[in-house]
Design a protein around this motif. Structure first.
Motif, PDB file in Angstrom:
ATOM      1  N   ARG A  61      35.894  20.602  41.449  1.00  0.00           N
ATOM      2  CA  ARG A  61      37.264  20.963  41.057  1.00  0.00           C
ATOM      3  C   ARG A  61      37.927  19.721  40.447  1.00  0.00           C
ATOM      4  NH1 ARG A  61      40.242  23.935  45.973  1.00  0.00           N
ATOM      5  NH2 ARG A  61      41.669  24.375  44.252  1.00  0.00           N
ATOM      6  N   PRO A  98      33.919  20.451  37.181  1.00  0.00           N
ATOM      7  CA  PRO A  98      35.271  21.036  37.101  1.00  0.00           C
ATOM      8  C   PRO A  98      35.420  22.332  37.894  1.00  0.00           C
ATOM      9  CG  PRO A  98      34.165  21.084  34.950  1.00  0.00           C
ATOM     10  CD  PRO A  98      33.190  20.533  35.921  1.00  0.00           C
ATOM     11  N   TYR A  99      34.305  22.989  38.189  1.00  0.00           N
ATOM     12  CA  TYR A  99      34.396  24.287  38.869  1.00  0.00           C
ATOM     13  C   TYR A  99      34.248  24.104  40.375  1.00  0.00           C
ATOM     14  CZ  TYR A  99      29.370  23.468  38.489  1.00  0.00           C
ATOM     15  OH  TYR A  99      28.125  22.904  38.540  1.00  0.00           O
ATOM     16  N   CYS A 100      34.417  25.186  41.088  1.00  0.00           N
ATOM     17  CA  CYS A 100      34.278  25.191  42.542  1.00  0.00           C
ATOM     18  C   CYS A 100      32.907  25.784  42.859  1.00  0.00           C
ATOM     19  CB  CYS A 100      35.378  26.064  43.143  1.00  0.00           C
ATOM     20  SG  CYS A 100      35.029  26.743  44.777  1.00  0.00           S
ATOM     21  N   SER A 101      32.170  25.149  43.766  1.00  0.00           N
ATOM     22  CA  SER A 101      30.813  25.654  44.049  1.00  0.00           C
ATOM     23  C   SER A 101      30.761  26.760  45.075  1.00  0.00           C
ATOM     24  CB  SER A 101      29.904  24.499  44.476  1.00  0.00           C
ATOM     25  OG  SER A 101      29.600  23.692  43.360  1.00  0.00           O
ATOM     26  N   SER A 102      31.894  27.217  45.517  1.00  0.00           N
ATOM     27  CA  SER A 102      32.113  28.407  46.350  1.00  0.00           C
ATOM     28  C   SER A 102      31.470  28.429  47.727  1.00  0.00           C
ATOM     29  CB  SER A 102      31.754  29.693  45.588  1.00  0.00           C
ATOM     30  OG  SER A 102      30.384  29.981  45.669  1.00  0.00           O
ATOM     31  N   ASP A 155      41.588  23.659  49.539  1.00  0.00           N
ATOM     32  CA  ASP A 155      41.776  25.063  49.919  1.00  0.00           C
ATOM     33  C   ASP A 155      40.542  25.470  50.713  1.00  0.00           C
ATOM     34  OD1 ASP A 155      42.997  25.033  46.835  1.00  0.00           O
ATOM     35  OD2 ASP A 155      44.167  26.226  48.263  1.00  0.00           O
ATOM     36  N   ILE A 156      40.747  26.201  51.769  1.00  0.00           N
ATOM     37  CA  ILE A 156      39.579  26.687  52.523  1.00  0.00           C
ATOM     38  C   ILE A 156      39.152  28.013  51.913  1.00  0.00           C
ATOM     39  CG2 ILE A 156      38.768  27.606  54.724  1.00  0.00           C
ATOM     40  CD1 ILE A 156      38.946  24.637  54.819  1.00  0.00           C
ATOM     41  N   ARG A 157      37.930  28.014  51.401  1.00  0.00           N
ATOM     42  CA  ARG A 157      37.455  29.204  50.698  1.00  0.00           C
ATOM     43  C   ARG A 157      36.382  29.913  51.508  1.00  0.00           C
ATOM     44  NH1 ARG A 157      38.244  27.015  44.438  1.00  0.00           N
ATOM     45  NH2 ARG A 157      40.497  27.239  44.635  1.00  0.00           N
ATOM     46  N   PRO A 175      27.620  29.240  40.675  1.00  0.00           N
ATOM     47  CA  PRO A 175      27.371  28.617  41.979  1.00  0.00           C
ATOM     48  C   PRO A 175      27.721  29.600  43.094  1.00  0.00           C
ATOM     49  CG  PRO A 175      29.423  27.790  41.036  1.00  0.00           C
ATOM     50  CD  PRO A 175      28.879  28.780  40.063  1.00  0.00           C
ATOM     51  N   TYR A 230      36.845  30.682  30.411  1.00  0.00           N
ATOM     52  CA  TYR A 230      37.281  31.192  31.704  1.00  0.00           C
ATOM     53  C   TYR A 230      38.773  31.027  31.943  1.00  0.00           C
ATOM     54  CZ  TYR A 230      32.237  30.730  32.522  1.00  0.00           C
ATOM     55  OH  TYR A 230      30.864  30.794  32.416  1.00  0.00           O
ATOM     56  N   ARG A 289      42.096  30.869  46.620  1.00  0.00           N
ATOM     57  CA  ARG A 289      40.655  31.153  46.572  1.00  0.00           C
ATOM     58  C   ARG A 289      40.231  31.535  45.164  1.00  0.00           C
ATOM     59  NH1 ARG A 289      39.634  33.480  52.727  1.00  0.00           N
ATOM     60  NH2 ARG A 289      39.912  31.392  53.564  1.00  0.00           N
ATOM     61  N   THR A 290      39.880  30.512  44.405  1.00  0.00           N
ATOM     62  CA  THR A 290      39.421  30.722  43.028  1.00  0.00           C
ATOM     63  C   THR A 290      38.055  30.061  42.889  1.00  0.00           C
ATOM     64  OG1 THR A 290      40.605  28.721  42.355  1.00  0.00           O
ATOM     65  CG2 THR A 290      41.748  30.815  42.077  1.00  0.00           C
ATOM     66  N   PRO A 291      37.028  30.702  43.484  1.00  0.00           N
ATOM     67  CA  PRO A 291      35.710  30.061  43.524  1.00  0.00           C
ATOM     68  C   PRO A 291      35.037  30.058  42.161  1.00  0.00           C
ATOM     69  CG  PRO A 291      35.573  32.287  44.373  1.00  0.00           C
ATOM     70  CD  PRO A 291      37.025  32.029  44.089  1.00  0.00           C
ATOM     71  N   GLY A 292      34.040  29.236  42.028  1.00  0.00           N
ATOM     72  CA  GLY A 292      33.202  29.211  40.832  1.00  0.00           C
ATOM     73  C   GLY A 292      34.026  28.909  39.589  1.00  0.00           C
ATOM     74  N   HIS A 293      33.823  29.727  38.573  1.00  0.00           N
ATOM     75  CA  HIS A 293      34.490  29.502  37.287  1.00  0.00           C
ATOM     76  C   HIS A 293      35.958  29.867  37.301  1.00  0.00           C
ATOM     77  CE1 HIS A 293      30.194  30.147  35.980  1.00  0.00           C
ATOM     78  NE2 HIS A 293      30.468  28.897  35.711  1.00  0.00           N
ATOM     79  N   GLU A 342      38.022  28.588  38.960  1.00  0.00           N
ATOM     80  CA  GLU A 342      38.731  27.317  39.087  1.00  0.00           C
ATOM     81  C   GLU A 342      39.373  26.920  37.758  1.00  0.00           C
ATOM     82  OE1 GLU A 342      39.018  26.023  42.055  1.00  0.00           O
ATOM     83  OE2 GLU A 342      40.257  24.361  41.348  1.00  0.00           O
ATOM     84  N   TYR A 343      38.718  27.239  36.668  1.00  0.00           N
ATOM     85  CA  TYR A 343      39.277  26.919  35.345  1.00  0.00           C
ATOM     86  C   TYR A 343      40.577  27.678  35.117  1.00  0.00           C
ATOM     87  CZ  TYR A 343      34.934  24.672  33.824  1.00  0.00           C
ATOM     88  OH  TYR A 343      33.857  23.849  33.698  1.00  0.00           O
ATOM     89  N   TYR A 386      42.550  28.848  37.473  1.00  0.00           N
ATOM     90  CA  TYR A 386      43.548  28.284  38.374  1.00  0.00           C
ATOM     91  C   TYR A 386      44.148  27.025  37.753  1.00  0.00           C
ATOM     92  CZ  TYR A 386      45.355  26.222  42.766  1.00  0.00           C
ATOM     93  OH  TYR A 386      46.136  25.657  43.747  1.00  0.00           O
ATOM     94  N   LYS A 387      43.296  26.177  37.233  1.00  0.00           N
ATOM     95  CA  LYS A 387      43.765  24.940  36.620  1.00  0.00           C
ATOM     96  C   LYS A 387      44.750  25.235  35.480  1.00  0.00           C
ATOM     97  CE  LYS A 387      42.785  20.436  36.459  1.00  0.00           C
ATOM     98  NZ  LYS A 387      41.897  19.748  37.365  1.00  0.00           N
TER      99      LYS A 387
END
Lengths: 421, 733
Positions: free
Chosen positions: A254, A260-264, A292-294, A397, B186, B344-348, B350-351, B353-354
């Protein structure tokens, strides 16, 4: 060349996703070839101690999948194999697979006699370099196929050959050469998986500098019975039992400067690892620094359980830096505590686990085909090449459950390519 | 054809060095095996040819290979005949016990005996051929998941029936104004593609769509479903081979949340209502129809909270960000406040959200919303605590949107407990909620058993499509909360499983986990006492009942776990290659020495985890007590209590069942097998007491394959315990 279309599928990558795509398509009735570059199947899942939310052992699920492979003559597996060349089009791809030399043949009974005489050591990549193996080794105790392998970057070959003499089954052939395997397939599934993000790139968090800063995958190995410490979670610097452990979430994720992404999966992974620690050390304290807690959908219960544990503290705040006390090798974690009035806190801990993210293998390695990737290296679900599909972490991910979901979908897509006129 | 057994003993891999092979040959010959030979290396080409030569020359058609475990060399020993039995002398004996030792030798001899006895009782299974099998796929539900499953199954060449309750297709997707981003970079909202998918369906001659239709009844089994639907009062029937159940969700009942103003104040709406407003063209305040100047989103409304929905609905964070963008696009001056617990914006995502964080008109903060009150202008004052601003704040907004969750329709209905099960019982084999979706004519109930919170999800991480009903696969949000991309993948996967079940049924094969198994259960009805144990205990509801409580078995619904075989007190159920008699015989012919220092215990090992774990012990060259005799079972639940009686009456000192974990996070691959075994054992305790035998002689242990290193200790402790009881007084009778 005949216009006859082949009824065969190629799956590239033998992790949980590749195995699933292969087995599911084969059980519908199609011929599948599964190739894997490691000397064993199972990929990253074999390196996990348990997975969420049930905290079940990965080798259990893999065992049933291996049984399905064994019972299905339609599935052919090749390990130490890589994809070299692809030509043709949907329904009619010509593929060349490179079968690298394992230097050990099917006579191997895993008796370990070779290891006992081998004079050369190598860093054990399965345990992220935390211990060593000999140049001839069994990748891990559950390895399937159950066969040893020689790392030819370290092996002295004919100069030494002590293993050849020690082997009573004539299983070692130091002269093995790479071979080419031509295949004709109708569709291809890419299930090439992921690597942990290189945490040494995150300057302020001390990985690579401080011994007691490890990444989440290394924690999995420490907690595993077949890991470098036989399942006892010990500090790398002195082998002592940790009593206060910090988890740094979103380490290198992030973040425009890294992933840049979240690996979930990392939030759930850390909570899972917190249970490993709490089981082994009932008095240990765990601090989880998060943004953030995901824990989406049903996984919410993992968070609820963790919150009920008094010894697990959740601190909302990005970790600014980690510093080492050179005499004790303890670490001080400096973070903002966003929810309290005390904005900057310093916590002293004995062990830091960086919850690093997943980078797809295809970030660095590109397939020998004109498939499309996004800027992070993930293969787009619409690959752009008819007859080619992606599954698992090569797509995005995700956790094991979702990987298997995408892999089962990919199995259907590969079948559709064969059925299409 | 007359069975001619050939026993081939391999002497490689230390077997020849550790055992008296001649003695083994004598044992096999004494068991009346017509052909008994040894070979220095059976897995080599010469070894396989050696066996094949006998098959041709001597007419051997039932081969026993006494060598390594069945988990290895499976391809090498594929001799093209159905009757091949592996006697595990390697991992199970010589690798895990001292060489040239009397006890090790006795173990090997017993295994040879047991292997021959097993083969003597085994018949080659013939696949069950379904007459007039139907290959059509029934898809229940015409939302994104149902439409996807239908399209994908059709693309693979199958005809599909799609049944939708509403008068049009599209479900919740049809109500969307825009979609969350699915393509790079995204960050951009996309136009909904649902209409393209619906068009694809309507133009596809392979898909027959029934809207305004409900399912009245589904009878039958995979390959043989008879489906009755009612469309606007008209009844229609058709056949199907497998089913994808994609019946979706409804919004959580927001009226249950009383502190956020819904129902009290007109300008407090839900995310569903917000989408409707956007689709209509303008987001306006319900109270006066004016365009909104400020909107507050309250995330996790009525969720992640044990007072409301305990789970997270996975999509509300991204949907709220999307709706926030609607507001900002509609009016660049409008302000948006988003109060979240965790974004909760997992994976892509996140873009995305940003990009919203970078929007100056959007204010995001973590916080607990304590209450919502209306002011004089029908605006709302939102009280938030524990925010990132460090203090309690009150924010005023024109409109409040509660991001509420989704509830699967499979959870809406009367909860029916299995017969004889009370709510306080620790073990609930299944929970049946009569949700009026599938209306299966199955004895155990009309719907898919649910795991928790009304979801018919699979409990397996590695096998997400394993519902407890063969041939019926849940897909989309009815299975678990998921986003658009995951729904498409899920539905495609479910379509694959449906097709796979059809094709497996054509071949007469079982599906996962005993994929490829062509044996099936045979019921000797003359001795049935209608006790209902099989019909109640089958984890997959494969057995119906007639009015007299006689079981009616469906081979294509069956997973071949043999739990019914274990349940039946009259022992009327058998498989051609797995029967009570077969195992009973093996147990009864174990050599039981009279000496006290030579105890004997039987270890019934589930083949899914326990048997592989025992193999791992051998592979690792760990050693364990030679006083045990391992008998693999299809599932711990297939254990029939008569085997316990057989064992004890022969003087066996104890019986240990190794099964997979049971309980809430069960590992048992047949869902309830190991738990059923545990329950059956508790009944055995009474019998043992009556026989003046210690109930501790029969135990069950949960073991997973990863815990194999614990097994030597587990087995040793069990033998220690038996030693404490003293020898079985029935020895030598």
């Amino acid at each position: 060349m005949t216009a006859e279309k082949t009824k065969s599928i190629l799956v590239v990558g033998g992790g949980i996703s590749g195995i699933t795509t292969a087995v599911e398509a084969a059980e519908v009735g199609y011929e599948v070839t599964l190739i894997e570059k490691n000397p064993y199947l199972g990929g990253r899942v074999t390196q996990l101690n348990k997975y969420f939310p049930k905290l079940c052992p990965p080798n259990c699920g893999l065992e049933i999948n291996f049984r399905r492979i064994k019972n299905n003559p339609r599935v052919k597996i090749y390990t130490v194999a890589e994809i070299e060349k692809i030509s043709g089009s949907e329904g009619d791809f010509d593929v060349t697979v490179k079968l690298n030399p394992r230097y050990v043949n099917e006579n191997c009974t895993a008796c370990n006699a070779c290891v006992e005489v081998c004079p050369v050591e190598r860093p054990n990549d399965f345990n992220f370099g935390m211990d060593k193996t000999k140049a001839i080794y069994l990748p891990q105790d559950f390895a399937f196929p159950l066969r040893y392998v020689i790392d030819d970057k370290y092996c002295k070959k004919a100069e030494c050959a002590k293993c050849v003499d020690a082997c009573t089954y004539k299983a070692i052939d130091l002269n093995m050469k790479a071979q080419s395997l031509p295949l004709k397939v109708g569709s291809i599934a890419w299930a090439t998986g992921w690597n942990p993000y290189d945490a040494s790139k995150i300057d302020n968090l001390g990985f690579g500098k401080y011994q007691n800063v490890i990444i989440n995958m290394m924690m999995e190995r420490l907690a595993s019975q077949n890991g470098p410490t036989k399942g006892k979670i010990l500090r790398p610097s002195d082998g002592k039992e940790p009593s206060r452990i910090a988890f740094v979430q979103c380490a290198g994720s992030r973040d425009e400067n890294h992933l840049p992404y979240c690996s979930s999966v990392c939030c759930l992974a850390s909570m899972k690892q917190a249970t490993y620690i709490r089981e082994q050390y009932p008095d240990a304290e765990v601090l989880i620094f998060y943004i953030d807690i995901r824990t989406p959908a049903r996984a919410e219960r993992v968070y609820l359980r963790a919150q009920k544990d008094e010894k697990i503290k959740f601190i909302k705040g990005k970790v600014a830096k980690i510093e080492e006390d050179p005499s004790t090798k303890d670490l001080t974690v400096t973070a903002e505590d966003a929810l309290t009035l005390q904005k900057i806190i310093h916590e002293k801990v004995n062990l830091v686990v960086l919850a690093t993210g997943m980078a797809p293998n295809t970030k660095e390695w590109k397939a020998p085909a004109e498939i499309s990737y996004d800027t992070d290296g993930f293969i787009l679900s619409n690959t752009g090449v008819a007859g080619m599909y992606a599954a698992g972490c090569s797509l995005k991910p995700i956790d094991v459950y979702s990987s298997v979901q995408t892999a089962t979908a990919a199995a259907l897509k590969t079948i559709q390519s064969l059925v299409r006129r | 054809m007359e069975k001619k057994i050939g026993v081939y003993i391999c002497t490689d891999c230390e077997i020849g060095k550790a055992l008296d092979i001649d003695q083994l040959v004598k044992v096999a010959t004494k068991m009346k095996a017509p052909v008994v030979k040894t070979h220095p290396s059976l897995c080599q080409k010469e070894g396989v040819d050696f066996i094949k030569k006998d098959m041709a020359a001597e007419g051997v058609n039932a081969v026993i290979i006494a060598a390594c475990s069945l988990r290895v060399n499976y391809d090498v020993f594929d001799l093209g005949i159905p009757l091949v039995e592996r006697v595990n002398l390697r991992e199970g004996v010589v690798w895990s016990h001292p060489p040239n030792d009397e006890e090790t030798q006795m173990m090997a001899e017993d295994y040879i005996r047991m292997g021959i006895l097993k083969m003597q009782k085994m018949e080659a299974p013939e696949p069950y051929k379904v007459e007039d099998l139907c290959k059509n796929v029934l898809v229940v539900g015409g939302g994104l998941a149902g439409i996807t499953a239908a399209n994908e199954a059709a693309k693979a060449g199958y005809d599909v029936y799609l049944v939708e309750k509403g008068d049009s297709l599209g479900g919740w997707m049809a109500k969307l104004y825009k979609q969350t981003p699915t393509k790079p970079p995204y960050t951009d909202l996309e136009d909904p593609f649902i209409n393209d998918l619906i068009k694809e369906i309507q133009q596809n001659p392979k898909i027959k769509v029934y809207t305004s239709s409900l399912i009245e009844k589904i009878d039958g089994a995979p390959g043989l479903y008879d489906v009755t639907i009612k469309q606007n009062g008209n009844v229609e029937t058709f056949r199907a081979g497998a089913i994808v159940s994609a019946s979706g969700t409804i919004p959580y009942d927001v009226t249950k949340i009383d502190h956020l103003g819904f129902g009290k104040y007109p300008n407090v709406i839900t995310n569903y209502m917000m989408e409707e407003l956007a689709s209509k063209g303008q987001i306006v305040r319900p109270s006066d129809g004016k365009s909104v100047a400020s909107v507050a989103f309250i995330l996790c409304a009525g969720q992640r909270d044990e007072n409301y929905l305990p789970y997270c609905s996975a999509t509300c964070c991204i949907e709220s960000l999307k709706q926030a963008k609607y507001v900002r696009n509609q009016d660049p001056e409008a302000k948006v406040y988003i109060f979240y617990r965790d974004m909760r914006t997992p994976g892509h995502y996140e873009y995305f959200y940003k990009s919203m964080q970078n929007d100056p008109g959007v204010f995001l903060t973590k916080g607990d919303v304590k209450g919502v009150l209306e002011d004089g202008n029908k605006n709302l004052n939102i009280e938030v605590e524990n925010t990132l601003l460090g203090e309690k704040i009150v924010v005023n907004a024109d409109l409040v949107v509660l991001a509420t969750g989704m509830v699967p329709v499979s959870g809406l209905g009367e909860e029916v407990l299995p017969p004889g099960v009370k709510p306080e019982d620790e073990f609930q084999p299944y929970v049946m909620i009569e949700a009026d979706i599938l209306n299966l004519g199955y004895r155990q109930g009309g719907e898919l058993p649910v795991i928790s919170n009304g979801y018919p999800d699979s409990n397996f991480i590695c096998f997400p499509y394993e519902t407890r009903r063969t041939g019926i696969y849940a897909a989309g949000t009815v299975r678990a909360p998921m986003d658009i991309t995951s729904t498409i993948e899920d539905a495609t996967g479910a379509a694959l499983k449906a097709i796979q079940c059809i094709e497996s049924s054509i071949r007469g094969e079982a599906v996962h986990p005993r994929a490829g198994d062509i044996s099936y259960a045979d019921f000797f009805m003359q001795k049935c006492t209608q006790c209902k144990r099989c019909t109640e205990e089958c984890p997959f509801g494969a057995i119906n009942e007639d009015e007299k409580a006689n079981p009616i078995y469906s081979p294509t619904r069956c997973r071949r776990c043999a739990i019914c075989l274990g349940a039946c007190p009259e022992r009327i159920i058998s498989f051609k290659n797995y029967s009570v008699d077969m195992i009973g015989n093996m147990v009864k012919n174990i050599e039981v020495p009279e000496e006290e220092e030579k105890p004997r215990a039987i270890v019934f090992a589930c083949e899914n985890d326990a048997y592989p774990a025992l193999d791992m012990v051998g592979i690792s060259r760990l050693q364990y007590t030679p006083f045990v005799r391992v008998v693999p079972l299809r599932c711990a639940g297939s254990m029939n209590l008569v085997w316990v009686a057989d064992a004890l009456s022969k003087g066996i000192d104890g019986i240990l069942i190794l099964g997979c974990e049971y309980g809430e996070d069960y590992q048992c691959h047949m869902a309830t097998g190991s738990h059923l075994a545990k329950i059956r054992l508790s009944k055995v305790a009474e019998t043992l007491d009556r026989l003046k035998l210690e109930s501790g002689r029969v135990q069950m242990e949960q073991i997973s394959i990863s815990e194999y290193y614990k097994l030597p200790e587990v087995l040793d402790s069990f033998l220690e315990k038996l030693k404490g009881f003293g020898p079985n007084p029935y020895k030598g009778f």
